[in-house]
Design an enzyme around this catalytic site. Structure first.
Site, PDB file in Angstrom:
ATOM      1  N   ASP A  12      -4.019  34.814 -14.039  1.00  0.00           N
ATOM      2  CA  ASP A  12      -4.149  35.588 -15.266  1.00  0.00           C
ATOM      3  C   ASP A  12      -5.284  35.090 -16.152  1.00  0.00           C
ATOM      4  O   ASP A  12      -5.873  34.039 -15.908  1.00  0.00           O
ATOM      5  CB  ASP A  12      -2.830  35.564 -16.054  1.00  0.00           C
ATOM      6  N   ASN A  21      11.596  33.222 -20.255  1.00  0.00           N
ATOM      7  CA  ASN A  21      12.276  34.500 -20.049  1.00  0.00           C
ATOM      8  C   ASN A  21      12.198  34.970 -18.596  1.00  0.00           C
ATOM      9  O   ASN A  21      12.543  36.106 -18.277  1.00  0.00           O
ATOM     10  CB  ASN A  21      11.709  35.574 -20.984  1.00  0.00           C
ATOM     11  N   HIS A  32       9.360  35.056 -16.733  1.00  0.00           N
ATOM     12  CA  HIS A  32       8.103  35.670 -16.299  1.00  0.00           C
ATOM     13  C   HIS A  32       7.352  34.753 -15.341  1.00  0.00           C
ATOM     14  O   HIS A  32       7.455  33.533 -15.415  1.00  0.00           O
ATOM     15  CB  HIS A  32       7.232  36.082 -17.492  1.00  0.00           C
ATOM     16  N   GLU A  78       6.128  40.200 -17.459  1.00  0.00           N
ATOM     17  CA  GLU A  78       7.233  40.023 -18.386  1.00  0.00           C
ATOM     18  C   GLU A  78       8.456  40.842 -17.954  1.00  0.00           C
ATOM     19  O   GLU A  78       8.325  41.839 -17.244  1.00  0.00           O
ATOM     20  CB  GLU A  78       6.803  40.465 -19.788  1.00  0.00           C
TER      21      GLU A  78
END
Length: 241
Positions: free
Chosen positions: A67, A135, A137, A142
């Protein structure tokens, strides 16, 4: 899925670095999928240590990062391009032409996603390094009702921005969007190496590795992959024991 729990971070880092070293010694032109954040720094240090002791060369390797933030130049000290140069690329013998990240300053995001996907499809990773968000990811994929298979621009959730805020002078400076490799591209890797540290990740580790497979926990999709190696420190793995 192979899960290993280490007593110290140094043991974990050494083990991970050895996996990369062995791969490159067996396949000098290996394709490496790389990650950023605090999790891989010790691993990169150990990889550099192996390189400095002439145990491994990266001259034939190719790398693709997961990313990059939208709107940050490679010279910005919070960009992932800067991070990779600082922690790894400038310290080993890999030509810059063989290192790849999404272009955070691309004028046309859609075209940039198509460009990066074409590279990934032509060069599937031999090993893909991953961290794990609080969370669930992976990359910047996400939790959502559905996930994109290919490279895409994602609006970062506030909890992810808050987790990354420690790297910036203020919350206002934390980018709101990022390019990320899609889950489909991640799952094409021959081997996936998931590294997680800290007691604050113990719950999501258990959920991702042993819970239902759901797009609400993107890392749970790793359960569908035939070769996943999970490296945990004692705290991150405490709920698995």
């Amino acid at each position: 899925m192979e899960i290993k729990i280490f007593e110290t971070s140094e043991q974990l880092d050494s083990y991970a670095a050895e996996l990369f070293t062995q791969l490159l010694n067996e396949k000098p032109n290996a394709v490496l999928g790389l990650a950023t954040g605090s999790t891989p720094i010790g691993i990169y240090d150990k990889i550099v240590e192996n390189f400095n002791h002439n145990k491994v060369s990266f001259s034939g390797a190719t790398t693709y990062n997961l990313d990059e933030y939208v709107g940050l130049t490679p010279e910005n000290d919070q960009s992932y391009a800067y991070y990779m140069n600082r922690h790894l690329f400038s310290r080993i013998d890999i030509p810059s032409s063989q290192t790849h990240l999404p272009n955070g300053m691309a004028e046309n995001p859609e075209e940039e996603c198509t460009r990066y996907d074409a590279l990934l499809n032509a060069h599937p990773a031999d090993i893909q390094l991953l961290g794990l968000g609080h969370n669930g990811h992976i990359g910047f994929n996400e939790p959502d009702g559905e996930l994109s298979a290919g490279t895409h621009v994602v609006k970062l959730k506030e909890e992810t921005r808050e987790a990354n805020a420690r790297f910036f002078a203020s919350m206002d400076e934390v980018p709101k969007e990022a390019y990320t490799m899609g889950v489909g591209s991640i799952l094409k890797a021959n081997t996936i190496l998931l590294v997680v540290r800290g007691s604050d990740k113990a719950r999501i580790v258990k959920e991702a590795l042993t819970g239902p497979i759901t797009t609400q926990v993107p890392a749970s999709l790793l359960q569908t992959h035939p070769r996943v190696i999970v490296l945990l420190d004692r705290e991150a793995g405490r709920m698995l024991e």
